[in-house]
Design a protein around this motif. Structure first.
Motif, PDB file in Angstrom:
ATOM      1  N   ILE A  19      -2.548  31.688  38.846  1.00 22.65           N
ATOM      2  CA  ILE A  19      -2.539  31.345  40.268  1.00 22.65           C
ATOM      3  C   ILE A  19      -1.991  29.929  40.418  1.00 22.65           C
ATOM      4  O   ILE A  19      -2.404  29.018  39.694  1.00 22.65           O
ATOM      5  CB  ILE A  19      -3.979  31.405  40.841  1.00 22.65           C
ATOM      6  N   VAL A  21      -1.343  29.035  48.198  1.00 27.54           N
ATOM      7  CA  VAL A  21      -1.809  29.729  46.998  1.00 27.54           C
ATOM      8  C   VAL A  21      -0.870  30.903  46.737  1.00 27.54           C
ATOM      9  O   VAL A  21      -0.598  31.701  47.635  1.00 27.54           O
ATOM     10  CB  VAL A  21      -3.262  30.235  47.177  1.00 27.54           C
ATOM     11  N   SER A  22      -0.355  30.963  45.506  1.00 25.76           N
ATOM     12  CA  SER A  22       0.598  32.027  45.190  1.00 25.76           C
ATOM     13  C   SER A  22       0.382  32.541  43.772  1.00 25.76           C
ATOM     14  O   SER A  22      -0.248  31.892  42.939  1.00 25.76           O
ATOM     15  CB  SER A  22       2.037  31.516  45.352  1.00 25.76           C
ATOM     16  N   ARG A  23       0.941  33.737  43.534  1.00 28.59           N
ATOM     17  CA  ARG A  23       0.939  34.343  42.196  1.00 28.59           C
ATOM     18  C   ARG A  23       2.359  34.842  41.965  1.00 28.59           C
ATOM     19  O   ARG A  23       2.878  35.635  42.749  1.00 28.59           O
ATOM     20  CB  ARG A  23      -0.061  35.494  42.141  1.00 28.59           C
ATOM     21  N   ASP A  44      -4.481  36.653  35.297  1.00 31.21           N
ATOM     22  CA  ASP A  44      -3.568  36.232  36.363  1.00 31.21           C
ATOM     23  C   ASP A  44      -3.388  34.718  36.325  1.00 31.21           C
ATOM     24  O   ASP A  44      -4.307  33.979  35.974  1.00 31.21           O
ATOM     25  CB  ASP A  44      -4.111  36.623  37.746  1.00 31.21           C
ATOM     26  N   LEU A  89      -0.335  34.540  48.636  1.00 30.98           N
ATOM     27  CA  LEU A  89      -1.438  35.492  48.652  1.00 30.98           C
ATOM     28  C   LEU A  89      -2.320  35.302  49.868  1.00 30.98           C
ATOM     29  O   LEU A  89      -2.488  34.189  50.358  1.00 30.98           O
ATOM     30  CB  LEU A  89      -2.288  35.313  47.388  1.00 30.98           C
ATOM     31  N   LEU A 106      -9.759  36.564  46.209  1.00 29.80           N
ATOM     32  CA  LEU A 106      -9.130  35.289  45.882  1.00 29.80           C
ATOM     33  C   LEU A 106      -9.876  34.109  46.477  1.00 29.80           C
ATOM     34  O   LEU A 106     -10.160  33.135  45.780  1.00 29.80           O
ATOM     35  CB  LEU A 106      -7.670  35.281  46.350  1.00 29.80           C
ATOM     36  N   VAL A 157      -7.902  39.228  42.474  1.00 27.91           N
ATOM     37  CA  VAL A 157      -7.367  38.650  41.236  1.00 27.91           C
ATOM     38  C   VAL A 157      -8.171  39.204  40.076  1.00 27.91           C
ATOM     39  O   VAL A 157      -9.312  39.632  40.240  1.00 27.91           O
ATOM     40  CB  VAL A 157      -7.446  37.108  41.256  1.00 27.91           C
ATOM     41  N   CYS A 207      -4.963  29.675  51.576  1.00 29.96           N
ATOM     42  CA  CYS A 207      -4.248  30.944  51.383  1.00 29.96           C
ATOM     43  C   CYS A 207      -3.428  31.296  52.622  1.00 29.96           C
ATOM     44  O   CYS A 207      -2.260  31.690  52.519  1.00 29.96           O
ATOM     45  CB  CYS A 207      -5.226  32.065  51.072  1.00 29.96           C
ATOM     46  N   SER A 218      -1.545  24.989  38.336  1.00 30.48           N
ATOM     47  CA  SER A 218      -1.510  26.373  37.867  1.00 30.48           C
ATOM     48  C   SER A 218      -2.774  26.639  37.062  1.00 30.48           C
ATOM     49  O   SER A 218      -3.130  25.851  36.184  1.00 30.48           O
ATOM     50  CB  SER A 218      -0.278  26.610  36.996  1.00 30.48           C
TER      51      SER A 218
END
Length: 148
Positions: free
Chosen positions: A56, A37-39, A54, A44, A12, A50, A32, A66
């Motif tokens: 993110i 930072v997220s999914r 995906d 994450l 990532l 990744v 991060c 996004s």
């Protein structure tokens, strides 16, 4: 156009740096670690992997961007090739919020920005002055009794 060296999956922090979302890999890793930072709503780690497809979410206050990953890369690409690496799927309301922050400008100054300049102070004064609703300084206020 030059070919991209795509991988089935990528780290990532390397992907964020190589896709030019962050200026350095260290900044990407710190984002991060700090939960920016997220999914799918899950924060994450920098070492998370990744893959293509995906989505993110990257929080850069006041906006949460996004990005849909199109190709996984770990080598930085030129700015002209960024559209082959990810697709920006940020909600338009986030950009409206960014515009509102830009318009408000000086009300919420970031900490550490120092004292405002004369120009900043004047802009702040004109932004935050109360509206007079048509009364002039020359008006005679004695004829109005505001205590009743």
């Amino acid at each position: 156009m030059p070919a991209l060296k795509t991988l089935p999956e990528a780290r990532l922090d390397k992907w964020l740096w190589s896709a030019r979302i962050f200026k350095t890999r260290t900044i990407a890793a710190n984002a991060c670690k700090n939960g920016r930072v997220s999914r799918h709503g899950v924060n994450l780690k920098p070492s998370s992997t990744v893959k293509a497809g995906d989505i993110i979410d990257v929080k850069k206050p006041p906006v949460t961007y996004s990005f849909k990953i199109i190709s996984c890369i770990e080598q930085r690409v030129g700015a002209k090739l960024v559209d082959r690496v990810y697709e920006n799927v940020t909600d338009p309301r986030q950009y409206e919020q960014l515009d509102m922050v830009r318009l408000s400008g000086f009300v919420n100054r970031a900490r550490g920005m120092g004292r405002p300049t004369k120009k900043d102070r004047r802009a702040l004064d004109t932004f935050s002055d109360p509206v007079t609703y048509g009364f002039d300084d020359d008006d005679d206020y004695d004829e109005f009794d505001f205590d009743e």
